[in-house]
Design an enzyme around this catalytic site. Structure first.
Site, short mmCIF file in Angstrom:
data_model
loop_
_atom_site.label_atom_id
_atom_site.label_comp_id
_atom_site.label_asym_id
_atom_site.label_seq_id
_atom_site.Cartn_x
_atom_site.Cartn_y
_atom_site.Cartn_z
N ASP A 88 69.07 90.46 77.83
CA ASP A 88 68.29 91.51 77.15
C ASP A 88 69.13 92.63 76.55
O ASP A 88 70.28 92.86 76.92
CB ASP A 88 67.25 92.11 78.12
N GLU A 145 67.36 92.24 82.47
CA GLU A 145 68.18 92.86 83.53
C GLU A 145 68.00 94.36 83.60
O GLU A 145 68.11 94.97 84.65
CB GLU A 145 69.67 92.52 83.31
N GLU A 146 67.73 94.97 82.43
CA GLU A 146 67.74 96.44 82.35
C GLU A 146 66.49 97.07 82.98
O GLU A 146 65.67 97.70 82.31
CB GLU A 146 67.87 96.89 80.88
N ARG A 183 86.06 93.00 93.64
CA ARG A 183 86.01 93.75 94.90
C ARG A 183 85.07 93.08 95.88
O ARG A 183 83.93 92.79 95.54
CB ARG A 183 85.50 95.17 94.63
N HIS A 370 75.57 101.53 76.98
CA HIS A 370 74.30 102.21 76.63
C HIS A 370 74.52 103.31 75.59
O HIS A 370 73.62 104.13 75.38
CB HIS A 370 73.57 102.77 77.87
ZN LIG Z 1 72.99 98.08 80.91
ZN LIG Z 2 74.37 95.37 81.63
#
Ligand SMILES: [Zn+2]
Ligand SMILES: [Zn+2]
Length: 397
Positions: A88, A145-146, A183, A370
């Site tokens: 997305d 996902e956002e 990590r 973003h």
């Molecule tokens: Zn993002």
């Molecule tokens: Zn992202």
């Protein structure tokens, strides 16, 4: 929509023209031009499906609306590794002047998910072509996902069935291209959101004794919140409570009857998942009682903390070491209080999420994710494919 299985015979859609069989930069740029918001990635999904079909790779479409799952079997038996890419874009007006800029006003791939899809397509292409690995690889193209719950929807649709481990990556402009952030343990924060409405009693600005001033109550609550992280949480545990929005009042001489405090909460330690919402409500309740106000609280979990499994992290770390020239960055250098819904997969199966350095300051490709000018160094795409292919090779030994 029911998932549909696409084999090379069933998909008669027009195949996009491509100069070569696989051109990661071209794939990424074409995806960049058709950004779509969460659960609306229809063109993106169609684009991915067309390439998979062109390469003769069987896949399922229409999972959790726009998701795709590709299953590729190696030339010998073994375990199943999943690789996830998110699809997305964001409601941002792109300000880049590049030839491949977004063709949709107000929507932009400003997080790099176009690159993730290109990388996952590249991995599918190579695995299907050579099949020189043991076991099965499942490639998950995930919608939304956002903050819209795409990972949860895919898990509910059963994409993790028979999966032994999962790997995901994020192109990362906080790291220079050529480096990799890996990590073990907590990599990204849990993200929670709350909206709190303080219900006071309005009145004349010159006669406050007849009112319950929602602005004053709100101000006390915000002050008191500052003590939660500083006085209730172990200083070695990182956590953040941010009130990003404070809405109250209509006029300077009228005491507000309502104040709205909207905030976000971030932390790494999963043990705080219970404590923080409780403590936040305790503070709101206590201050409201002190002033004679009431409140309404809407508290939601967006993503849990993202915790990498030691074994799969080691698999990614050694794969990265064999691919990139610079030794991968380690531990705290790549931890962030940003969040990722990949964390939901990691609650179900062992896995690792890692950062693929993508910034290149010399080319001004270092705007944050973003941002309307976000873009990344596309040479990271090839590195991403190579690391994931190496993971597949070593996982299935
Ligand atoms: Zn993002
Ligand atoms: Zn992202």
């Amino acid at each position: 929509m029911q998932p549909v299985i696409i084999s090379s015979r069933t998909n008669r859609q027009k195949i996009p023209k491509s100069s070569k069989d696989l051109d990661l930069v071209e794939l990424r740029r074409r995806l960049h031009q058709i950004p779509e918001l969460g659960f609306e990635e229809y063109k993106t999904s169609q684009f991915i499906s067309q390439f998979l079909t062109k390469w003769g790779i069987e896949h399922q479409i229409g999972i959790a609306k726009t998701g795709i799952v590709v299953t590729i079997k190696g030339n010998r038996a073994g375990r199943t590794l999943a690789i996830r890419a998110d699809m997305d874009a964001l409601p941002i007006q792109e300000e880049n002047k590049v030839s491949y800029r977004s063709s949709y006003p107000g929507v932009m791939h400003a997080c790099g998910h176009d690159g993730h899809c290109a990388i996952a397509l590249g991995v599918a292409y190579h695995l299907a072509k050579h099949r020189n690995f043991a076991g099965t690889v499942k490639i998950i193209f995930q919608p939304a996902e956002e903050g819209l719950g795409g990972a949860k929807a895919m898990i509910e649709a059963g994409v993790l069935e028979a999966v032994d481990a999962i790997i995901g990556l994020h192109l990362w402009n906080n790291l220079s291209v050529g480096t990799v952030g890996v990590r073990e343990g907590a990599l990204m924060a849990a993200s929670e959101a709350f909206n709190c409405t303080i219900l006071g009693k309005g009145g004349h600005g010159g006669m406050p004794h007849q009112t319950v001033d929602a602005v004053v109550v709100g101000a006390f609550i915000i002050q008191a919140f500052q003590t939660i992280v500083s006085r209730n949480i172990d200083p070695l545990d990182a956590a953040v409570i941010t009130i990003g929005q404070l809405l109250a009042g209509k006029k300077r001489n009228v005491i507000a009857d309502i104040a709205q405090l909207n905030g976000t909460v971030r932390y790494f330690n999963p043990a705080l998942a219970q404590f923080l919402p409780q403590r936040i409500e305790q503070v709101i309740k206590g201050v409201c009682e002190l002033f004679g106000a009431n409140y309404e609280l809407d508290y939601q979990q967006i993503s849990p903390s993202l915790i990498n499994h030691p074994k799969i992290t080691e698999l990614v770390r050694s794969a990265a070491l064999s691919v990139v020239e610079t030794p991968p960055l380690l531990v705290s250098q790549c931890q962030t209080l940003a969040s990722e819904d990949f964390a939901y997969y990691l609650e179900k199966v062992p896995g690792c999420f890692f950062f693929l350095g993508s910034a290149n300051a010399a080319k001004s490709l270092n705007y944050p994710h973003h941002h309307p000018l976000f873009d990344f160094d596309e040479s990271a795409l090839k590195t991403g494919v190579e690391i994931l292919l190496k993971c597949v090779e070593n996982f299935c030994i």
